[in-house]
Motif scaffolding. Structure first.
Motif, PDB file in Angstrom:
ATOM      1  N   LEU A  72       0.817  -1.214   0.000  1.00 44.71           N
ATOM      2  CA  LEU A  72       0.000   0.000   0.000  1.00 44.71           C
ATOM      3  C   LEU A  72       0.853   1.267   0.000  1.00 44.71           C
ATOM      4  N   ASP A  73       2.112   1.153   0.434  1.00 47.93           N
ATOM      5  CA  ASP A  73       3.020   2.297   0.371  1.00 47.93           C
ATOM      6  C   ASP A  73       3.204   2.798  -1.063  1.00 47.93           C
ATOM      7  N   PHE A  74       2.933   1.939  -2.045  1.00 41.06           N
ATOM      8  CA  PHE A  74       3.106   2.283  -3.452  1.00 41.06           C
ATOM      9  C   PHE A  74       1.802   2.726  -4.111  1.00 41.06           C
ATOM     10  N   ALA A  75       0.704   2.695  -3.373  1.00 40.97           N
ATOM     11  CA  ALA A  75      -0.607   3.048  -3.927  1.00 40.97           C
ATOM     12  C   ALA A  75      -0.786   4.560  -3.979  1.00 40.97           C
ATOM     13  N   PHE A  76      -1.678   4.992  -4.846  1.00 42.26           N
ATOM     14  CA  PHE A  76      -2.023   6.401  -5.003  1.00 42.26           C
ATOM     15  C   PHE A  76      -3.100   6.774  -3.988  1.00 42.26           C
ATOM     16  N   ASP A  77      -2.918   7.889  -3.292  1.00 42.72           N
ATOM     17  CA  ASP A  77      -3.924   8.452  -2.379  1.00 42.72           C
ATOM     18  C   ASP A  77      -4.417   7.427  -1.346  1.00 42.72           C
ATOM     19  N   VAL A  78      -3.483   6.888  -0.600  1.00 44.07           N
ATOM     20  CA  VAL A  78      -3.818   5.907   0.446  1.00 44.07           C
ATOM     21  C   VAL A  78      -4.576   6.599   1.574  1.00 44.07           C
ATOM     22  N   ARG A  79      -5.606   5.928   2.046  1.00 42.34           N
ATOM     23  CA  ARG A  79      -6.462   6.432   3.122  1.00 42.34           C
ATOM     24  C   ARG A  79      -6.572   5.373   4.211  1.00 42.34           C
ATOM     25  N   PRO A  80      -7.140   5.724   5.353  1.00 39.84           N
ATOM     26  CA  PRO A  80      -7.287   4.723   6.423  1.00 39.84           C
ATOM     27  C   PRO A  80      -8.115   3.500   6.021  1.00 39.84           C
ATOM     28  N   THR A  81      -8.976   3.648   5.016  1.00 37.81           N
ATOM     29  CA  THR A  81      -9.819   2.521   4.586  1.00 37.81           C
ATOM     30  C   THR A  81      -9.243   1.787   3.374  1.00 37.81           C
ATOM     31  N   SER A  82      -8.007   2.100   2.997  1.00 40.03           N
ATOM     32  CA  SER A  82      -7.382   1.475   1.829  1.00 40.03           C
ATOM     33  C   SER A  82      -7.085   0.004   2.070  1.00 40.03           C
ATOM     34  N   ARG A  83      -7.337  -0.781   1.026  1.00 39.08           N
ATOM     35  CA  ARG A  83      -6.961  -2.199   1.004  1.00 39.08           C
ATOM     36  C   ARG A  83      -6.585  -2.551  -0.428  1.00 39.08           C
ATOM     37  N   LEU A  84      -5.843  -3.624  -0.581  1.00 40.07           N
ATOM     38  CA  LEU A  84      -5.625  -4.203  -1.901  1.00 40.07           C
ATOM     39  C   LEU A  84      -6.740  -5.218  -2.102  1.00 40.07           C
ATOM     40  N   SER A  85      -7.492  -5.060  -3.175  1.00 39.15           N
ATOM     41  CA  SER A  85      -8.662  -5.924  -3.369  1.00 39.15           C
ATOM     42  C   SER A  85      -8.287  -7.388  -3.569  1.00 39.15           C
ATOM     43  N   CYS A  86      -7.038  -7.661  -3.921  1.00 35.61           N
ATOM     44  CA  CYS A  86      -6.595  -9.056  -4.056  1.00 35.61           C
ATOM     45  C   CYS A  86      -6.457  -9.747  -2.704  1.00 35.61           C
ATOM     46  N   GLN A  87      -6.455  -8.975  -1.640  1.00 37.96           N
ATOM     47  CA  GLN A  87      -6.274  -9.534  -0.304  1.00 37.96           C
ATOM     48  C   GLN A  87      -7.586  -9.595   0.490  1.00 37.96           C
ATOM     49  N   VAL A  88      -8.672  -9.182  -0.119  1.00 46.14           N
ATOM     50  CA  VAL A  88      -9.973  -9.229   0.551  1.00 46.14           C
ATOM     51  C   VAL A  88     -10.749 -10.416   0.003  1.00 46.14           C
ATOM     52  N   LYS A  89     -10.843 -11.471   0.808  1.00 43.83           N
ATOM     53  CA  LYS A  89     -11.552 -12.690   0.410  1.00 43.83           C
ATOM     54  C   LYS A  89     -13.047 -12.537   0.670  1.00 43.83           C
ATOM     55  N   VAL A  90     -13.827 -12.933  -0.306  1.00 45.28           N
ATOM     56  CA  VAL A  90     -15.278 -12.885  -0.187  1.00 45.28           C
ATOM     57  C   VAL A  90     -15.737 -14.002   0.742  1.00 45.28           C
ATOM     58  N   ARG A  91     -16.643 -13.652   1.649  1.00 46.81           N
ATOM     59  CA  ARG A  91     -17.225 -14.624   2.569  1.00 46.81           C
ATOM     60  C   ARG A  91     -18.623 -14.139   2.937  1.00 46.81           C
ATOM     61  N   ASP A  92     -19.411 -15.015   3.531  1.00 47.37           N
ATOM     62  CA  ASP A  92     -20.805 -14.695   3.852  1.00 47.37           C
ATOM     63  C   ASP A  92     -20.953 -13.385   4.611  1.00 47.37           C
ATOM     64  N   GLU A  93     -20.036 -13.106   5.526  1.00 54.02           N
ATOM     65  CA  GLU A  93     -20.121 -11.905   6.362  1.00 54.02           C
ATOM     66  C   GLU A  93     -20.012 -10.613   5.554  1.00 54.02           C
ATOM     67  N   LEU A  94     -19.560 -10.715   4.308  1.00 51.68           N
ATOM     68  CA  LEU A  94     -19.385  -9.528   3.475  1.00 51.68           C
ATOM     69  C   LEU A  94     -20.590  -9.261   2.567  1.00 51.68           C
ATOM     70  N   GLU A  95     -21.695  -9.925   2.800  1.00 53.84           N
ATOM     71  CA  GLU A  95     -22.923  -9.683   2.026  1.00 53.84           C
ATOM     72  C   GLU A  95     -23.272  -8.194   2.097  1.00 53.84           C
ATOM     73  N   GLY A  96     -23.303  -7.541   0.930  1.00 52.52           N
ATOM     74  CA  GLY A  96     -23.613  -6.116   0.866  1.00 52.52           C
ATOM     75  C   GLY A  96     -22.401  -5.202   0.886  1.00 52.52           C
ATOM     76  N   LEU A  97     -21.192  -5.770   0.948  1.00 52.99           N
ATOM     77  CA  LEU A  97     -19.958  -4.981   0.972  1.00 52.99           C
ATOM     78  C   LEU A  97     -19.932  -3.964  -0.165  1.00 52.99           C
ATOM     79  N   VAL A  98     -19.462  -2.765   0.157  1.00 59.72           N
ATOM     80  CA  VAL A  98     -19.286  -1.716  -0.847  1.00 59.72           C
ATOM     81  C   VAL A  98     -17.819  -1.280  -0.816  1.00 59.72           C
ATOM     82  N   VAL A  99     -17.184  -1.285  -1.995  1.00 57.17           N
ATOM     83  CA  VAL A  99     -15.818  -0.786  -2.130  1.00 57.17           C
ATOM     84  C   VAL A  99     -15.779   0.265  -3.241  1.00 57.17           C
ATOM     85  N   HIS A 100     -14.877   1.216  -3.086  1.00 54.85           N
ATOM     86  CA  HIS A 100     -14.748   2.317  -4.035  1.00 54.85           C
ATOM     87  C   HIS A 100     -13.378   2.255  -4.693  1.00 54.85           C
TER      88      HIS A 100
END
Length: 106
Positions: A72-100
């Motif tokens: 994330l140190d190499f990402a543009f405009d990093v914010r407290p809510t920044s994540r790499l989408s390749c590291q966010v695994k989909v699971r039941d608890e994420l039903e309705g998740l919104v990412v920008h």
């Protein structure tokens, strides 16, 4: 399947039925979400799948691990809510998740 929403920088919403165990990045690529480049293919070796997790979902999604934080140190405009989408695994608890998707990738 878990429903997630990816919001492109221009505000276009992509409502996706994501398979549990897949990543947010994989679903963005499958659904041609603009702004997700994923140059490394999901190996956590770049920052071109950077997204912002919607504030309501930050705790449920969780924090990045050390390797992701380093990338994330190499990402543009990093914010407290920044994540790499390749590291966010989909699971039941994420039903309705919104990412920008940010304005641009690194």
């Amino acid at each position: 399947m878990t429903k997630i929403t990816l919001v492109a920088f221009d505000g276009t919403r992509f409502d996706v039925d994501a398979e549990n165990g897949s990543t947010v990045m994989e679903n963005a690529i499958r659904n041609s979400v603009p702004g997700i480049e994923a140059e490394c293919g999901g190996a956590c070796a770049c920052a071109t799948c950077h997204v912002y997790i919607d504030e309501k979902w930050v705790e449920v999604v969780g924090s990045p691990e050390a390797m992701e934080e380093d990338m994330l140190d190499f990402a543009f405009d990093v914010r407290p809510t920044s994540r790499l989408s390749c590291q966010v695994k989909v699971r039941d608890e994420l039903e309705g998740l919104v990412v920008h998707v940010p304005e641009r990738q690194a």
